[in-house]
Design an enzyme around this catalytic site. Structure first.
Site, PDB file in Angstrom:
ATOM      1  N   ASP A   1       0.849  -1.192   0.000  1.00  0.00           N
ATOM      2  CA  ASP A   1       0.000   0.000   0.000  1.00  0.00           C
ATOM      3  C   ASP A   1       0.886   1.243   0.000  1.00  0.00           C
ATOM      4  OD1 ASP A   1      -3.214   0.552   0.985  1.00  0.00           O
ATOM      5  OD2 ASP A   1      -1.785   2.218   1.139  1.00  0.00           O
TER       6      ASP A   1
ATOM      7  N   ASN B   1     -13.044  -3.295   1.962  1.00  0.00           N
ATOM      8  CA  ASN B   1     -14.088  -2.271   2.017  1.00  0.00           C
ATOM      9  C   ASN B   1     -14.885  -2.304   0.724  1.00  0.00           C
ATOM     10  OD1 ASN B   1     -13.044  -1.246   4.524  1.00  0.00           O
ATOM     11  ND2 ASN B   1     -11.408  -0.258   3.357  1.00  0.00           N
TER      12      ASN B   1
ATOM     13  N   HIS C   1     -10.079  -5.218  -3.539  1.00  0.00           N
ATOM     14  CA  HIS C   1      -8.751  -5.456  -2.959  1.00  0.00           C
ATOM     15  C   HIS C   1      -8.903  -5.891  -1.520  1.00  0.00           C
ATOM     16  CE1 HIS C   1      -9.861  -1.197  -2.625  1.00  0.00           C
ATOM     17  NE2 HIS C   1      -9.222  -1.178  -1.462  1.00  0.00           N
TER      18      HIS C   1
HETATM   19  P1  5GP Z   1      -9.884   1.390   0.206  1.00  0.00           P
HETATM   20  O1  5GP Z   1     -10.230   2.592   1.038  1.00  0.00           O
HETATM   21  O2  5GP Z   1     -10.448   1.489  -1.180  1.00  0.00           O
HETATM   22  O3  5GP Z   1     -10.222   0.095   0.886  1.00  0.00           O
HETATM   23  O4  5GP Z   1      -8.302   1.372   0.108  1.00  0.00           O
HETATM   24  C1  5GP Z   1      -7.572   1.898  -0.947  1.00  0.00           C
HETATM   25  C2  5GP Z   1      -6.109   1.785  -0.592  1.00  0.00           C
HETATM   26  O5  5GP Z   1      -5.352   2.007  -1.762  1.00  0.00           O
HETATM   27  C3  5GP Z   1      -5.633   2.815   0.456  1.00  0.00           C
HETATM   28  O6  5GP Z   1      -5.082   2.131   1.581  1.00  0.00           O
HETATM   29  C4  5GP Z   1      -4.586   3.637  -0.301  1.00  0.00           C
HETATM   30  O7  5GP Z   1      -3.492   4.012   0.498  1.00  0.00           O
HETATM   31  C5  5GP Z   1      -4.181   2.704  -1.426  1.00  0.00           C
HETATM   32  N1  5GP Z   1      -3.730   3.366  -2.644  1.00  0.00           N
HETATM   33  C6  5GP Z   1      -4.357   4.404  -3.284  1.00  0.00           C
HETATM   34  N2  5GP Z   1      -3.664   4.741  -4.390  1.00  0.00           N
HETATM   35  C7  5GP Z   1      -2.603   3.893  -4.464  1.00  0.00           C
HETATM   36  C8  5GP Z   1      -1.537   3.764  -5.389  1.00  0.00           C
HETATM   37  O8  5GP Z   1      -1.410   4.475  -6.387  1.00  0.00           O
HETATM   38  N3  5GP Z   1      -0.620   2.780  -5.138  1.00  0.00           N
HETATM   39  C9  5GP Z   1      -0.725   1.949  -4.050  1.00  0.00           C
HETATM   40  N4  5GP Z   1       0.221   1.023  -3.888  1.00  0.00           N
HETATM   41  N5  5GP Z   1      -1.722   2.061  -3.154  1.00  0.00           N
HETATM   42  C10 5GP Z   1      -2.652   3.024  -3.353  1.00  0.00           C
END
Ligand code: 5GP
Length: 126
Positions: free
Chosen positions: A35, A97, A110
């Site tokens: 992440d 989520n 994810h």
């Molecule tokens: P969600 O809130 O959708 O469950 O989590 C999305 C996750 O994606 C977050 O923890 C955020 O830090 C991560 N994330 C967002 N953009 C990127 C990116 O460009 N690269 C990586 N490796 N993680 C990302």
């Protein structure tokens, strides 16, 4: 209503190689990477390569091969990060989520795997 997958989401762009990532594991149907804003010493995202929006979408419509590949990749990531209790690790938290109430930021399914410290209670305001 069918699930609508947005092909411009950031993880779709990672899968197309348009944005770099720190890969932990890549298999036939799955990619695992660190992440970008880790919430724990170990914070890896495991995603299917297929266009699935949420966990329920993936479980409903992915092929058996994709589902098995994803599940085995998750186990392998836990082992690689030293989190697997079966290998003497101290465990982890897996979170996914979905949608508005799940506060999903990226609309490509994810699984967050978090570890390396005590992660805390499952839901803080419960
Ligand atoms: P969600 O809130 O959708 O469950 O989590 C999305 C996750 O994606 C977050 O923890 C955020 O830090 C991560 N994330 C967002 N953009 C990127 C990116 O460009 N690269 C990586 N490796 N993680 C990302």
């Amino acid at each position: 209503m069918p699930y609508a997958y947005d092909t411009s989401n950031i993880f779709a762009r990672i899968l197309r190689g348009e944005i770099p990532n720190k890969t932990v594991l890549e298999t036939a149907h799955t990619l695992a990477f660190h992440d970008i804003a880790p919430k724990a010493p170990a914070h890896v995202l495991v995603i299917p390569k297929g266009p699935y929006v949420t966990y329920d979408h993936f479980c409903a419509e992915a092929s058996d091969a994709e589902i098995v590949d994803f599940a085995r990749a998750c186990a392998q990531v836990c082992e690689m990060l030293g989190l697997s209790a079966a290998d003497g690790g101290k465990g982890s938290r897996a979170i996914t989520n979905a949608g508005e109430h799940g506060v999903q930021e990226v609309p490509h399914f994810h699984l967050h795997i978090l570890g390396g410290r005590v992660i805390g209670r499952m839901i803080e305001n419960a």
